[in-house]
Design an enzyme around this catalytic site. Sequence first.
Site, PDB file in Angstrom:
ATOM      1  N   GLU A 121      14.746  34.053 -13.495  1.00 21.19           N
ATOM      2  CA  GLU A 121      14.586  32.604 -13.630  1.00 21.19           C
ATOM      3  C   GLU A 121      13.222  32.303 -14.248  1.00 21.19           C
ATOM      4  O   GLU A 121      12.193  32.764 -13.743  1.00 21.19           O
ATOM      5  CB  GLU A 121      14.700  31.930 -12.257  1.00 21.19           C
ATOM      6  CG  GLU A 121      14.643  30.424 -12.355  1.00 21.19           C
ATOM      7  CD  GLU A 121      14.886  29.708 -11.028  1.00 21.19           C
ATOM      8  OE1 GLU A 121      15.562  28.684 -11.017  1.00 21.19           O
ATOM      9  OE2 GLU A 121      14.391  30.197 -10.002  1.00 21.19           O
TER      10      GLU A 121
ATOM     11  N   GLU B  71      19.648  26.230  -1.134  1.00 24.35           N
ATOM     12  CA  GLU B  71      19.878  25.851  -2.535  1.00 24.35           C
ATOM     13  C   GLU B  71      18.752  26.504  -3.324  1.00 24.35           C
ATOM     14  O   GLU B  71      17.612  26.045  -3.272  1.00 24.35           O
ATOM     15  CB  GLU B  71      19.852  24.317  -2.632  1.00 24.35           C
ATOM     16  CG  GLU B  71      20.688  23.790  -3.770  1.00 24.35           C
ATOM     17  CD  GLU B  71      20.001  23.977  -5.090  1.00 24.35           C
ATOM     18  OE1 GLU B  71      20.351  24.946  -5.795  1.00 24.35           O
ATOM     19  OE2 GLU B  71      19.114  23.189  -5.417  1.00 24.35           O
TER      20      GLU B  71
HETATM   21  N1  NAI Z   1      16.064  25.953  -6.455  1.00 23.68           N
HETATM   22  C1  NAI Z   1      15.121  25.296  -7.035  1.00 23.68           C
HETATM   23  O1  NAI Z   1      15.381  24.275  -7.552  1.00 23.68           O
HETATM   24  C2  NAI Z   1      13.734  25.782  -7.011  1.00 23.68           C
HETATM   25  C3  NAI Z   1      13.403  27.051  -7.425  1.00 23.68           C
HETATM   26  N2  NAI Z   1      12.117  27.441  -7.404  1.00 23.68           N
HETATM   27  C4  NAI Z   1      11.788  28.795  -7.878  1.00 23.68           C
HETATM   28  O2  NAI Z   1      10.837  29.344  -7.009  1.00 23.68           O
HETATM   29  C5  NAI Z   1       9.654  29.683  -7.696  1.00 23.68           C
HETATM   30  C6  NAI Z   1       8.475  29.494  -6.782  1.00 23.68           C
HETATM   31  O3  NAI Z   1       8.380  28.165  -6.285  1.00 23.68           O
HETATM   32  P1  NAI Z   1       7.846  27.888  -4.812  1.00 23.68           P
HETATM   33  O4  NAI Z   1       7.403  26.505  -4.630  1.00 23.68           O
HETATM   34  O5  NAI Z   1       6.844  28.940  -4.491  1.00 23.68           O
HETATM   35  O6  NAI Z   1       9.178  28.063  -3.933  1.00 23.68           O
HETATM   36  P2  NAI Z   1       9.284  28.383  -2.422  1.00 23.68           P
HETATM   37  O7  NAI Z   1      10.625  28.917  -2.142  1.00 23.68           O
HETATM   38  O8  NAI Z   1       8.131  29.201  -1.970  1.00 23.68           O
HETATM   39  O9  NAI Z   1       9.099  26.957  -1.692  1.00 23.68           O
HETATM   40  C7  NAI Z   1      10.137  26.036  -1.439  1.00 23.68           C
HETATM   41  C8  NAI Z   1       9.995  25.490  -0.009  1.00 23.68           C
HETATM   42  O10 NAI Z   1      10.287  26.532   0.931  1.00 23.68           O
HETATM   43  C9  NAI Z   1       9.206  26.722   1.824  1.00 23.68           C
HETATM   44  N3  NAI Z   1       9.164  28.129   2.173  1.00 23.68           N
HETATM   45  C10 NAI Z   1       8.843  29.160   1.366  1.00 23.68           C
HETATM   46  N4  NAI Z   1       8.908  30.325   2.045  1.00 23.68           N
HETATM   47  C11 NAI Z   1       9.300  30.022   3.310  1.00 23.68           C
HETATM   48  C12 NAI Z   1       9.518  30.795   4.486  1.00 23.68           C
HETATM   49  N5  NAI Z   1       9.379  32.107   4.488  1.00 23.68           N
HETATM   50  N6  NAI Z   1       9.904  30.164   5.608  1.00 23.68           N
HETATM   51  C13 NAI Z   1      10.051  28.818   5.615  1.00 23.68           C
HETATM   52  N7  NAI Z   1       9.820  28.032   4.545  1.00 23.68           N
HETATM   53  C14 NAI Z   1       9.466  28.624   3.394  1.00 23.68           C
HETATM   54  C15 NAI Z   1       7.990  26.222   1.062  1.00 23.68           C
HETATM   55  O11 NAI Z   1       6.936  25.888   1.942  1.00 23.68           O
HETATM   56  C16 NAI Z   1       8.576  25.024   0.332  1.00 23.68           C
HETATM   57  O12 NAI Z   1       8.618  23.911   1.200  1.00 23.68           O
HETATM   58  C17 NAI Z   1       9.694  28.818  -8.941  1.00 23.68           C
HETATM   59  O13 NAI Z   1       9.000  29.363  -9.986  1.00 23.68           O
HETATM   60  C18 NAI Z   1      11.159  28.792  -9.232  1.00 23.68           C
HETATM   61  O14 NAI Z   1      11.525  29.942  -9.935  1.00 23.68           O
HETATM   62  C19 NAI Z   1      11.127  26.606  -6.961  1.00 23.68           C
HETATM   63  C20 NAI Z   1      11.404  25.336  -6.564  1.00 23.68           C
HETATM   64  C21 NAI Z   1      12.737  24.810  -6.582  1.00 23.68           C
HETATM   65  O1  LIG Z   2      16.315  21.854  -6.845  1.00 23.56           O
HETATM   66  C1  LIG Z   2      16.838  21.711  -7.927  1.00 23.56           C
HETATM   67  O2  LIG Z   2      16.301  21.990  -8.994  1.00 23.56           O
HETATM   68  C2  LIG Z   2      18.202  21.112  -7.989  1.00 23.56           C
HETATM   69  O3  LIG Z   2      18.851  21.117  -6.771  1.00 23.56           O
HETATM   70  C3  LIG Z   2      18.004  19.729  -8.508  1.00 23.56           C
HETATM   71  O4  LIG Z   2      17.770  18.757  -7.490  1.00 23.56           O
HETATM   72  C4  LIG Z   2      18.021  17.476  -8.059  1.00 23.56           C
HETATM   73  C5  LIG Z   2      18.547  17.781  -9.450  1.00 23.56           C
HETATM   74  O5  LIG Z   2      19.460  16.906  -9.975  1.00 23.56           O
HETATM   75  C6  LIG Z   2      19.105  19.138  -9.237  1.00 23.56           C
HETATM   76  O6  LIG Z   2      19.593  19.759 -10.312  1.00 23.56           O
END
Ligand code: NAI
Ligand SMILES: O=C(O)[C@@H](O)[C@@H]1OC[C@H](O)[C@H]1O
Length: 491
Positions: free
Chosen positions: A394, A258
């Site tokens: 984003e 996600e």
């Molecule tokens: N889909 C969403 O809702 C989210 C999007 N983001 C986006 O990501 C950007 C950076 O946020 P981060 O916290 O650095 O996201 P991230 O993707 O680095 O971290 C999310 C999770 O994935 C883990 N993770 C990261 N790389 C991994 C790998 N290679 N193998 C296994 N686990 C891994 C991290 O330790 C953390 O638990 C934000 O600025 C935003 O643009 C961040 C958080 C949530």
């Molecule tokens: O990770 C997110 O930003 C979304 O999956 C988010 O998780 C709970 C929120 O309601 C969603 O939109």
Amino acid sequence: MSQSLKSQQDGVDVYNQFIGGQWLTGDGELLDVLNPATGEVIARARLADEKLADQALQAAQDAFPAWSRKTAVERADHLYRLVELIQENRDRLARLITTEQGKPLSESDADVGMCCDLIRFAAENTRRLEGDIIPADDPDEQIWIQKVPHGVVVGITAWNFPAALIGRKLGPALAAGNTIVLKPSEETPLTALELVELARQAGIPDGVVNLVNGRGRDIGNHLIQSPITQLVSMTGSVRGGREINKAAAEHLKIVRLELGGKAPFIVLDDADLDPAVDAAIASRYNNCGQVCTCNERMYVQSGIYDRFLERFKQRVEALKVGNPLTDKDVDMGPKINAKELDKIHDMVEHAQSQGARLLTGGKRLTGGDYDKGNYYAPTILTDVDNDMDIMKEEIFGPVAPIMKVDGFEQAMAYANASEYGLSAYVFTQNVKHLMALTRELDFGEIYVNRGGGESVQGFHKGYRNSGLGGEDGKYGLEAYVKSKTMYVHYS
Ligand SMILES: NC(=O)C1=CN([C@@H]2O[C@H](COP(=O)(O)OP(=O)(O)OC[C@H]3O[C@@H](n4cnc5c(N)ncnc54)[C@H](O)[C@@H]3O)[C@@H](O)[C@H]2O)C=CC1
Ligand SMILES: O=C(O)[C@@H](O)[C@@H]1OC[C@H](O)[C@H]1O
């Protein structure tokens, strides 16, 4: 050595990790957990080394046979008990979320509520994981397709919803008879640790839920590559998702991702203005813009553009930004960390260098308490075009780029021209346009005449770079079982 959830060192709480029903210290490094509103260290979390991560996976594997043999109702009852305990601790957990993540208390409360709802939905549906009986080609045969759990699931979560994302992984994994190893975000491990302690108190058997802390590329990657891991479910960035998918592909692991979003927010001339403005504000500035479903780029039709922008700007400029723990009235707290704050500011400056006009905001907030935290002014950019990076990448922060469009077709074309495909918002009273959205708008989750916020019985699924698989509802739950076909001959 066996411990409790946390102990005190030099006046600071130090959190342990949960493996096989025990809180273990381990020898790993200590990670400072900061309050993004003040920069203060609020606690420390022990990180796992590979040995401890393997121990967690082994504990999950050992617990799997007994847990998967429990009846659907028995598994549900454990989850209902967990929901009860989370509800009893709701205020404490919400405060903790605000302390480690920075969102206003009302939003932290909703985060805990969503965690409960996701686990409750999973519990309600343990009995609905049904198989099929298929007519065979032999009169003395039946074909049974049964649904069985995968085994050990690894749940990797992001920092923007410290409680809901844990519920989203743990609930369906356990409901379907799997066991789990959680690895929460390095930014917000405390809420996850407290939730796991409640799972222990709920009497969920030892080894069914485990938690290790660690950096993604290090411990996260190790968990994915283990032969014990059968399914990986992750919420986070596209970069992280790609790395996980690559590591998992080597071992042919099942992956659900996600990831990010770049939701278009479309307002047509016939829209109801006030609800559209309300939704545009909430869907951009709640959680300081850090939601994958956030309103990331706005397309407003020319006939309503000026009125919309005037009202939107008034509302943005009235948003109160501050420390949500000391001021209950704030609308928006800080960004999660200094790196994210710098990223946002660089994006705003870059947009201006590409020709965007700064209508309001566009700067780090400074002076007094602002100097201690990661505060950014709610920002609007106009004079943007769809080729600018600010309309493609984003933002994940409180910055709204807004563009005038000449009508429905142009709005659809601009909206679809994106590498992301999670959420989209459309405001219109025109039934023809509304009905055409299913065909014309290429996004997995479309909000019509309302702001964001998915329901647990829906299906949270991103197209293109926004993810793989999808979560929630009956389709999300089905991801946590695999089918087993039996050809049963009985003559
Ligand atoms: N889909 C969403 O809702 C989210 C999007 N983001 C986006 O990501 C950007 C950076 O946020 P981060 O916290 O650095 O996201 P991230 O993707 O680095 O971290 C999310 C999770 O994935 C883990 N993770 C990261 N790389 C991994 C790998 N290679 N193998 C296994 N686990 C891994 C991290 O330790 C953390 O638990 C934000 O600025 C935003 O643009 C961040 C958080 C949530
Ligand atoms: O990770 C997110 O930003 C979304 O999956 C988010 O998780 C709970 C929120 O309601 C969603 O939109």
